[in-house]
Design a protein around this motif. Structure first.
Motif, PDB file in Angstrom:
ATOM      1  N   ARG A   1       1.254  -6.579  -1.262  1.00 52.04           N
ATOM      2  CA  ARG A   1      -0.005  -5.991  -0.795  1.00 52.04           C
ATOM      3  C   ARG A   1      -0.364  -4.762  -1.634  1.00 52.04           C
ATOM      4  O   ARG A   1      -1.509  -4.599  -2.068  1.00 52.04           O
ATOM      5  CB  ARG A   1       0.104  -5.576   0.679  1.00 52.04           C
ATOM      6  CG  ARG A   1       0.222  -6.737   1.646  1.00 52.04           C
ATOM      7  CD  ARG A   1       0.325  -6.236   3.079  1.00 52.04           C
ATOM      8  NE  ARG A   1      -0.849  -5.454   3.415  1.00 52.04           N
ATOM      9  CZ  ARG A   1      -0.819  -4.228   3.930  1.00 52.04           C
ATOM     10  NH1 ARG A   1       0.327  -3.634   4.173  1.00 52.04           N
ATOM     11  NH2 ARG A   1      -1.944  -3.595   4.198  1.00 52.04           N
ATOM     12  N   ILE A   2       0.642  -3.900  -1.854  1.00 52.94           N
ATOM     13  CA  ILE A   2       0.383  -2.703  -2.665  1.00 52.94           C
ATOM     14  C   ILE A   2      -0.018  -3.117  -4.079  1.00 52.94           C
ATOM     15  O   ILE A   2      -0.953  -2.565  -4.675  1.00 52.94           O
ATOM     16  CB  ILE A   2       1.621  -1.771  -2.690  1.00 52.94           C
ATOM     17  CG1 ILE A   2       1.921  -1.281  -1.268  1.00 52.94           C
ATOM     18  CG2 ILE A   2       1.408  -0.597  -3.639  1.00 52.94           C
ATOM     19  CD1 ILE A   2       3.089  -0.325  -1.177  1.00 52.94           C
ATOM     20  N   LEU A   3       0.686  -4.136  -4.614  1.00 55.78           N
ATOM     21  CA  LEU A   3       0.384  -4.569  -5.978  1.00 55.78           C
ATOM     22  C   LEU A   3      -1.044  -5.094  -6.096  1.00 55.78           C
ATOM     23  O   LEU A   3      -1.737  -4.838  -7.092  1.00 55.78           O
ATOM     24  CB  LEU A   3       1.388  -5.640  -6.412  1.00 55.78           C
ATOM     25  CG  LEU A   3       1.674  -5.684  -7.911  1.00 55.78           C
ATOM     26  CD1 LEU A   3       2.400  -4.417  -8.333  1.00 55.78           C
ATOM     27  CD2 LEU A   3       2.489  -6.894  -8.283  1.00 55.78           C
ATOM     28  N   LEU A   4      -1.493  -5.825  -5.077  1.00 53.12           N
ATOM     29  CA  LEU A   4      -2.879  -6.313  -5.092  1.00 53.12           C
ATOM     30  C   LEU A   4      -3.855  -5.136  -5.103  1.00 53.12           C
ATOM     31  O   LEU A   4      -4.873  -5.159  -5.803  1.00 53.12           O
ATOM     32  CB  LEU A   4      -3.144  -7.186  -3.860  1.00 53.12           C
ATOM     33  CG  LEU A   4      -2.696  -8.634  -3.940  1.00 53.12           C
ATOM     34  CD1 LEU A   4      -2.962  -9.339  -2.617  1.00 53.12           C
ATOM     35  CD2 LEU A   4      -3.432  -9.356  -5.071  1.00 53.12           C
ATOM     36  N   MET A   5      -3.523  -4.097  -4.334  1.00 56.67           N
ATOM     37  CA  MET A   5      -4.396  -2.919  -4.319  1.00 56.67           C
ATOM     38  C   MET A   5      -4.422  -2.246  -5.685  1.00 56.67           C
ATOM     39  O   MET A   5      -5.475  -1.786  -6.141  1.00 56.67           O
ATOM     40  CB  MET A   5      -3.929  -1.923  -3.249  1.00 56.67           C
ATOM     41  CG  MET A   5      -4.139  -2.462  -1.843  1.00 56.67           C
ATOM     42  SD  MET A   5      -3.264  -1.523  -0.579  1.00 56.67           S
ATOM     43  CE  MET A   5      -4.316  -0.110  -0.451  1.00 56.67           C
TER      44      MET A   5
ATOM     45  N   ILE B   1      -4.872  -8.665   1.050  1.00 53.80           N
ATOM     46  CA  ILE B   1      -4.242  -7.359   1.216  1.00 53.80           C
ATOM     47  C   ILE B   1      -3.985  -7.102   2.698  1.00 53.80           C
ATOM     48  O   ILE B   1      -2.926  -6.604   3.083  1.00 53.80           O
ATOM     49  CB  ILE B   1      -5.105  -6.247   0.589  1.00 53.80           C
ATOM     50  CG1 ILE B   1      -5.151  -6.410  -0.936  1.00 53.80           C
ATOM     51  CG2 ILE B   1      -4.560  -4.862   0.941  1.00 53.80           C
ATOM     52  CD1 ILE B   1      -6.112  -5.494  -1.649  1.00 53.80           C
ATOM     53  N   HIS B   2      -4.953  -7.475   3.533  1.00 52.89           N
ATOM     54  CA  HIS B   2      -4.745  -7.290   4.973  1.00 52.89           C
ATOM     55  C   HIS B   2      -3.618  -8.174   5.477  1.00 52.89           C
ATOM     56  O   HIS B   2      -2.775  -7.754   6.253  1.00 52.89           O
ATOM     57  CB  HIS B   2      -6.025  -7.646   5.743  1.00 52.89           C
ATOM     58  CG  HIS B   2      -7.050  -6.567   5.723  1.00 52.89           C
ATOM     59  ND1 HIS B   2      -6.769  -5.283   6.107  1.00 52.89           N
ATOM     60  CD2 HIS B   2      -8.361  -6.564   5.362  1.00 52.89           C
ATOM     61  CE1 HIS B   2      -7.865  -4.541   6.000  1.00 52.89           C
ATOM     62  NE2 HIS B   2      -8.834  -5.289   5.534  1.00 52.89           N
ATOM     63  N   GLN B   3      -3.611  -9.404   5.038  1.00 53.05           N
ATOM     64  CA  GLN B   3      -2.722 -10.397   5.630  1.00 53.05           C
ATOM     65  C   GLN B   3      -2.344 -11.401   4.550  1.00 53.05           C
ATOM     66  O   GLN B   3      -3.040 -12.397   4.365  1.00 53.05           O
ATOM     67  CB  GLN B   3      -3.487 -11.109   6.764  1.00 53.05           C
ATOM     68  CG  GLN B   3      -2.682 -12.091   7.555  1.00 53.05           C
ATOM     69  CD  GLN B   3      -1.644 -11.376   8.391  1.00 53.05           C
ATOM     70  OE1 GLN B   3      -1.976 -10.516   9.179  1.00 53.05           O
ATOM     71  NE2 GLN B   3      -0.381 -11.713   8.197  1.00 53.05           N
ATOM     72  N   PRO B   4      -1.254 -11.130   3.818  1.00 57.08           N
ATOM     73  CA  PRO B   4      -0.905 -12.033   2.726  1.00 57.08           C
ATOM     74  C   PRO B   4      -0.786 -13.474   3.216  1.00 57.08           C
ATOM     75  O   PRO B   4      -0.127 -13.746   4.210  1.00 57.08           O
ATOM     76  CB  PRO B   4       0.436 -11.489   2.239  1.00 57.08           C
ATOM     77  CG  PRO B   4       0.408 -10.051   2.600  1.00 57.08           C
ATOM     78  CD  PRO B   4      -0.345  -9.991   3.901  1.00 57.08           C
TER      79      PRO B   4
END
Lengths: 428, 428
Positions: free
Chosen positions: A146-150, A88-91
């Motif tokens: 990133r949003i999707l992972l969250m 999430i921080h750094q794909p």
């Protein structure tokens, strides 16, 4: 006045909302269903283990396939929650799809044979892995991925504990220490709500905890509307809860490091879970109980120590929290799988029980405070845990939840159980 | 294992905690007492105004001394909450000590003569001003002074509404849009708790609002444990609440700008509140009621529209929210003093009432949702407002609070009522 009626900002917000609702629904349905399967399996294997006590003796052997599965098939899955936080921080390389079945299977094995572990890690990893899979299918850009992972994290967490608001806030708060950013607020809430609904629709019910205590002013200081003495007790308890989180994280890291130093040759690493399993068996004999193995939400017998029993006077012994800490740190530090959070609930609730006896404070309230505050300290998520208190125990004691969680957050240090968390704002 | 037992980090945390408790207590006692005085005065002047309706006709004249006081004695006090937010971001000239008595006096005058205004601005400004005063006496460095100002905000907010957890989170959350930093978490909570205790110790009681609704699953979809249709209604309502926040902030800015453009000569600016007062009188005649003047928490008569009445079916008319918005934007946009938040509660609760009728939804729930969500949208503090829902109405409906507040936050745009807020993370 024109500004009001001709602004298009709101229209783009609606399209944002619709887009994320559509993206998130398949993830939530999948994650919610997987979590339902997982919780159902967990219940089954716990029943089986209770009926067949000898399964515990196979725990050392059960560690070997877990080790081998992660070694040969796991890719980078072994990093677990930390991998998801880092992505999430750094794909980077993404969260492998195989993480979901792997963690589901190995967690169930861990629980079947009496390892002391939890659920949230498994749910969050299934969530992250499924979200990553859908993200690849949808061909999202990096920012949206990133949003999707969250949202995957929010879905997993919200569904596994039946606490959607907590799940959404947790997904935002867990990424960094000392800061919460709201970029994915609405997608995470949508995901957590849908996943929770899905899990519940499969007929899964969550444990109901009850705090009957409702604040009454102290007689001596009856002109105050809160019990100041109780607040002081809660602050001291919060301090203890924070130190327990600190101790747990440190103990787990230490055990992991010692185990790897003790068995340095990579061809022999499978011995680590074997020794871990033997240690758990030895601890069961030393303590004369299997109360500290497994999930620990309910007890096997009426007299067993469990999270539920800790809410009642006499439901935990003085050192229950320390024993659960030891069992869990060995289980998870030596290669078995599962979350840390349900054991943290156990440690907190039993420590709260002990402190309530010590301070002459209400047992149910202090068990509940420990439940959320040790978790708040270990994961550095004080706001999510305050909300969890409300979602699990009701809102009447929110002031005490906040005091306990915030204090524990301060006293848990900057390490925590997720080394991938970034320190954005130092605690002091 | 050494790490655990010889770490000194925890000791420095204890000293941090003790230091801030000692720093914050005098501030909390002073702010809590001032807030108690303020709330007591507010109650008195509201009673006096209800007994002497002719006082409304003096509103235009009452505006002149308010204008002159701020012009000749106010220094930069006129910037109000924005000044405090700016000083926290970037300490400059400080918050003048005179802000506290000035805002207290002028707010009471505004309410005595029937201006439509609130309380939180006054409480927050008293908090910031007192905190700055103590900070100077304590000779704090810049960083500590920033934290102390935040504790002042937390103390004022927590005390004026009797919601300490909300006060603490509000002080952190209000500084920026899209981000919350935890640096001052514990000092703010200590301040809010002490100030709330102090206000209550003076015998001040806060209004009790009641939401009797407790979620029951829809009959058609009884396999779900939440009412999905109700969630959809809450999302649409949240959208409306967010647009209402947007409209309120825009309307107030527009009225302020038009008034200043209409009366450009600096020697004539005293005419602005005079005209504002006349407009309020005219609006009372046009609407045939004085329900929209003053604070609006309770109604003068049984049939009056008020925040409390909005929680009951028939307690608000369809356009009550729009009228209150107009009354308040004129009052505050044209030079009278007081907070925006209680009027926002009024606008939200009555809009919630209207929407509940429109959607066939529970009136008490929707009034409560509007109460917190319009405020969440206008101040960009969705987490604080979710917590406020729990502190004011209980925790049973927290899922709906979060959905309404988060949705309203998205739809209120990036302006809000505090232009000093920095946009850290864009909403979409």
């Amino acid at each position: 006045m024109k500004k009001f009626f001709y602004s298009f900002e709101q229209i783009s917000i609606v399209s944002h909302l619709v887009k994320w609702t559509l993206l998130v629904i398949p993830i939530s349905l999948t994650v919610g269903s997987l979590v339902a399967l997982f919780l159902w399996l967990l219940e089954k294997v716990t029943q089986i283990r209770w009926q067949h006590e000898w399964l515990l003796f196979l725990l050392p052997l059960a560690g070997i396939p877990i080790y081998l599965l992660y070694k040969y098939l796991g890719k980078n899955s072994d990093a677990g929650n930390n991998l998801i936080i880092e992505e999430i921080h750094q794909p980077g390389g993404g969260v492998p799809a195989r993480m979901a079945p792997l963690v589901l299977f190995t967690t169930v094995v861990t629980h079947l044979f009496g390892g002391s572990a939890g659920r949230e890690g498994t749910a969050v990893q299934m969530g992250g892995s499924i979200a990553n899979l859908f993200g690849r299918w949808f061909k999202l850009n990096e920012q949206d991925l990133r949003i999707l992972l969250m949202t995957g994290v929010a879905a997993g967490f919200g569904a596994v504990f039946g606490t959607p608001v907590t799940g959404a806030v947790f997904a935002l708060e867990v990424l960094a220490i000392g800061e919460m950013r709201y970029g994915a607020l609405i997608p995470c809430l949508i995901a957590a709500v849908f996943a929770d609904i899905t899990t519940a629709a499969w007929g899964i019910h969550h444990t109901h905890y009850q705090i009957l205590f409702s604040g009454s002013a102290n007689d001596l200081l009856s002109f105050l509307h809160v019990d100041v003495l109780l607040i002081v007790k809660v602050i001291i308890a919060g301090l203890c809860f924070g130190l327990a989180s600190y101790m747990f994280a440190g103990l787990m890291h230490t055990i992991k490091n010692y185990a790897n130093r003790f068995i340095p040759r990579s061809g022999m690493k499978w011995l680590i879970p074997v020794i871990g399993g033997l240690l758990i068996i030895a601890l069961c004999y030393l303590t004369g109980t299997t109360d500290y193995t497994g999930l620990g939400v309910h007890g096997k017998n009426a007299g067993s120590v469990s999270i539920v029993s800790a809410f009642h006077s006499g439901g935990a012994s003085t050192w229950s929290w320390l024993l659960k800490m030891l069992f869990t740190a060995i289980t998870l530090g030596m290669g078995f799988k599962g979350g840390e959070v349900t054991p943290l609930f156990f440690i907190g609730a039993t420590l709260g029980n002990t402190l309530a006896v010590l301070f002459g404070a209400p047992v149910d309230l202090f068990a509940g405070l420990g439940f959320i505050a040790v978790f708040a300290g270990a994961t550095n998520t004080p706001v999510a845990c305050t909300l969890m208190g409300v979602e699990l125990f009701g809102g009447g004691n929110i002031l005490y939840y906040a005091i306990a969680c915030f204090t524990a957050y301060y006293f848990s240090g900057h390490s925590g159980i997720y080394p991938a968390q970034r320190v954005m704002v130092a605690k002091i």
